[in-house]
Enzyme design. Sequence first.
Site, PDB file in Angstrom:
ATOM      1  N   PHE A  34       0.859  -1.191   0.000  1.00  0.00           N
ATOM      2  CA  PHE A  34       0.000   0.000   0.000  1.00  0.00           C
ATOM      3  C   PHE A  34       0.891   1.235   0.000  1.00  0.00           C
ATOM      4  O   PHE A  34       1.906   1.262   0.691  1.00  0.00           O
ATOM      5  CB  PHE A  34      -0.916  -0.003   1.226  1.00  0.00           C
ATOM      6  CG  PHE A  34      -1.917  -1.125   1.192  1.00  0.00           C
ATOM      7  CD1 PHE A  34      -3.188  -0.923   0.672  1.00  0.00           C
ATOM      8  CD2 PHE A  34      -1.577  -2.389   1.653  1.00  0.00           C
ATOM      9  CE1 PHE A  34      -4.119  -1.963   0.630  1.00  0.00           C
ATOM     10  CE2 PHE A  34      -2.492  -3.437   1.604  1.00  0.00           C
ATOM     11  CZ  PHE A  34      -3.764  -3.224   1.096  1.00  0.00           C
ATOM     12  N   GLU A  35       0.501   2.264  -0.743  1.00  0.00           N
ATOM     13  CA  GLU A  35       1.435   3.355  -1.006  1.00  0.00           C
ATOM     14  C   GLU A  35       1.879   4.117   0.238  1.00  0.00           C
ATOM     15  O   GLU A  35       2.942   4.725   0.231  1.00  0.00           O
ATOM     16  CB  GLU A  35       0.869   4.325  -2.048  1.00  0.00           C
ATOM     17  CG  GLU A  35      -0.329   5.117  -1.562  1.00  0.00           C
ATOM     18  CD  GLU A  35      -0.850   6.070  -2.630  1.00  0.00           C
ATOM     19  OE1 GLU A  35      -1.451   5.575  -3.586  1.00  0.00           O
ATOM     20  OE2 GLU A  35      -0.655   7.285  -2.507  1.00  0.00           O
ATOM     21  N   ALA A  36       1.101   4.110   1.307  1.00  0.00           N
ATOM     22  CA  ALA A  36       1.522   4.849   2.496  1.00  0.00           C
ATOM     23  C   ALA A  36       2.592   4.116   3.286  1.00  0.00           C
ATOM     24  O   ALA A  36       3.183   4.680   4.209  1.00  0.00           O
ATOM     25  CB  ALA A  36       0.328   5.146   3.398  1.00  0.00           C
TER      26      ALA A  36
END
Lengths: 330, 330, 247, 247
Positions: free
Chosen positions: D41-43
């Site tokens: 996930f990008e975070a």
Amino acid sequence: MSMRGKGPLFAEPDCDAARQWFRDKPKQMSDKVMSVEEAVRRFVADGDYLASGGFGGDRIATALLHEIVRQQRQGLSFAGHTATHDFQLLCAGNDTGRGQLLKRVDVAYIVGLEARGLSPHARRVVESGQVELCEWTNYTLALRFQAASMGVPFLPVRGFAGTDTFKYSAAARVTCPYTNQELTVVPALWPDVAVIHVHEADRFGNCRIRGTSVSDWHLARAAKKLIVSCERLISNDDIRRDPTATAIPFYCVDAVCHVPCGSYPGNMPYEYFSDEEHLREWLTIEKDFDAYLAFIDRLIFSTTNFEEYLERCGGAARMAELRKQELEPR
Amino acid sequence: MSMRGKGPLFAEPDCDAARQWFRDKPKQMSDKVMSVEEAVRRFVADGDYLASGGFGGDRIATALLHEIVRQQRQGLSFAGHTATHDFQLLCAGNDTGRGQLLKRVDVAYIVGLEARGLSPHARRVVESGQVELCEWTNYTLALRFQAASMGVPFLPVRGFAGTDTFKYSAAARVTCPYTNQELTVVPALWPDVAVIHVHEADRFGNCRIRGTSVSDWHLARAAKKLIVSCERLISNDDIRRDPTATAIPFYCVDAVCHVPCGSYPGNMPYEYFSDEEHLREWLTIEKDFDAYLAFIDRLIFSTTNFEEYLERCGGAARMAELRKQELEPR
Amino acid sequence: MICAAASALEDGAMVVVGTGAPCAAAMLAQKTTAPNLTLMFEAGGVGPRLPRMPISVGDSRTFYEGLMATSMSDIMETCQRGIVDYTFLGGAQIDAYGNLNSTMIGDDFQHPKVRLPGSGGASDLGSLCWRVLVITPHDRRRFVEKLDFVTTPGYLDGPGAREAAGLPPGSGPYKVITSLAVLGFNDTTKRMQIESLHPGVTVEQVQAETEFELGCCSPLGVTAEPTTEQLEILRREVDPHGYIIGR
Amino acid sequence: MICAAASALEDGAMVVVGTGAPCAAAMLAQKTTAPNLTLMFEAGGVGPRLPRMPISVGDSRTFYEGLMATSMSDIMETCQRGIVDYTFLGGAQIDAYGNLNSTMIGDDFQHPKVRLPGSGGASDLGSLCWRVLVITPHDRRRFVEKLDFVTTPGYLDGPGAREAAGLPPGSGPYKVITSLAVLGFNDTTKRMQIESLHPGVTVEQVQAETEFELGCCSPLGVTAEPTTEQLEILRREVDPHGYIIGR
């Protein structure tokens, strides 16, 4: 000022070639635990560009470096960012009647062991001119790993300019499109293989490091192949209990070797202190070349594995003493 | 392709000016604990460039953002990297009869609240054209903080090119001196002030974060002034028990505010989940402008502090429920 | 030397130190005039309660009960963005502009007479910290007209040269603390000059041990003698095993 | 859509996913054909045991019992250096070359008809991952001849354009999974073409809902119907509250 240092590039900063490599690297969570002998045999090839984690004599992958010397790899390039005992060890593969292990070295710090003094044999190897050198600094070499881990061909730095260090490096200059300043840039460095010693790893290669990480966060991500040795093999469930603590994820790792005391005679934070007596012995014996040959034969070439080396250096009793020095330093 | 996006630069990427600032910043380990009211009064000025930590609705510094709105700061610039509830909150300072809080926004993601939908009031503010925009992406905005934290005026990136996002950004192009590739570069961004919510901090500002750090490691180092709010105030001895866990060191920090539940209604990993009902209420009420004005008056402008807001949102009982959602998600 | 170096560090400053004399000086300053001095080590240690002198700038003592154990990049970047006031460096040779050589002795790079370790972090720290302190024995082999290799930039070849090379404006060598004197740099010429002589040492003696021509501050000071308290702290707390002060 | 998307992901691959349908597809793949699929996930979340669908790509479920909770930069850099096989994107508009708009509707940047959130991480992921998967409803408002704003690069204006812009060679849009069909991209022209029609859908229907001219693979496939097992897993394990498949 010259726009480009005249030092040689020992590895091309080609981010597209690196992308191809990483695309084709297997990424499933497979069991990567194997012996040190197997890991080095499978993942360190003659002519590879090698980088070593930790800080010269602190959290170093001694067992893996011994095995590279023992298996007599030839013609390696090496990234010498504060390389002290690790560099000294690799020099045992040069000028000792077993071909030439080191061929090219990117230098930030070699030959010396910090306050302990210079290594006579490492000086012999380097001063003979048989090893091609390119000059860097600790930060610029770390930055080269960082560029590689980011997947870009270069990164800028404010320092380094105006010196002979720059002149004998392969750094270049770029004009900032915003400030019109000239900045030094350093080329990305993707080592073919890196060896890193960590506190804990699971079978898939998810790793934890306690204390300073030096350059290993970036190095682990920059390396095309990565062999990890660990003090403790832990379960995947343990890793999942604290994902914040994972410093190196499994998809960077090719082999996991369980080697308690694997940084000896280097310091391993929270585990054991460096064996200063043994390191002093190295520096003393190296002065006498014949004694040195016998010394490395006894400790490296005639041993079959790292456990035998530990035994010959005092075994469990010595490790207990170093553990005490680490945990009760006052 | 154009060598430079046509978007405006809201802050100069002048690393020498930033160095002067950091040189003159006090660095002693002094007690920095103060109220949210005092921290915002002292360290957030009209016209400042503001950046906010976390990820829009996850580990956000809600109490500090409320206070910035409550104190009616004017003419701020803002870094909108996945800004969701944080951006929505700041928009309460525009078009609500209290001047214009937001004036310029570097955009990666604003107006929306991810899967929850778009904020009607944020759309009103942005679509009116009263806020000057410059387009970026989550990574390039993070990279701008990283350049600032490194002290260099720009960093390169492989993506971003060929798009209108590039065209409406202030990114530029540089030729790699090694590969002759053209690369996009983004300018360093030193925010005047940043607000970051963390799990634990000591009185001097040494901070720990659990879970994803998003961009906060770099943002904390890039910010000229940094206000930290924390779930728990811990002792300096506690920090020293595990220095590996320190994510933000004291010398980056200007103020430490002890605000339990400080990320509410955002998620705080390992502490409490986001209050989805309350966030839905925001999105629903914003459709009716008069109801919205009454809503922000009741929750922000007529409260004297964040604790009152928490009380009006259900207080301890609601927080216990969100804590349960966080710790037992199945 | 150590006491003179300690007095150069004001309270509340940040300093990147190496092992040996610089570390002893910083520890002494912490225990006397600068209790709020923050020590940093290039491998990543920040703010330790040093239980004893580190042997390596990367060993675990550099973050023993420390405030942060981070990466080398974090330390270097902190220097680069202008946070760090001081660093201590040494070297085999130093010239009139404070340039340092820790790479090699000889005139052929591929076949040096003596290969020294190289820059390590010295060139980085000497470029990026605001003020560079040098601690070194004072003799003609070290204080030379021309370095065999410029590892770490001082003022390079004079006023404006650092800036022209792209190094951060306003940074550079600050003091050179030797076995004979404390030296600084002339604001205009950027050349080394004597600021104070250690008790009993003459200008002639210092010049005789220096290949290049030295300037003199006026009035010329006398380095303060170590106080009993300083010596006591050095012997008892900083270096009880005599690693540094015994030598 | 979700079942078709799931079958595009092979075992042992790495995929950066968003919330909603992409996440459901990846979870379904994990529970059926690709147990060894790594979700990112990008975070900063890597390899979670997702207890339920995340609400935000940064919420704590994205690293619940995860392998690593790291920074957004680490995820993006991992994509940039070529490790990540797939990403899933959406958007308000898509064109024949797979370019995506998630920034604005209208023709005046300062005064848009509708301001959308913007790139977020989409432009980064669509530039840097090897293969981009798009999941979207299929209608003429979305499948347009010309985007109002190119947020995320597909094949830009055709063959060679990505490479000319400096984007990584060999990367780009891979499949577009819609409510009507599964589409791919012609190797030569880089334009979108129908690979398989969902059961009961005709080429004419798909073209009628698309402003630009679509190519067709030959032979044209029929999308596999979701199996009972897939639907069961989706309803019971992936999305028991019907957030995605209820809609």
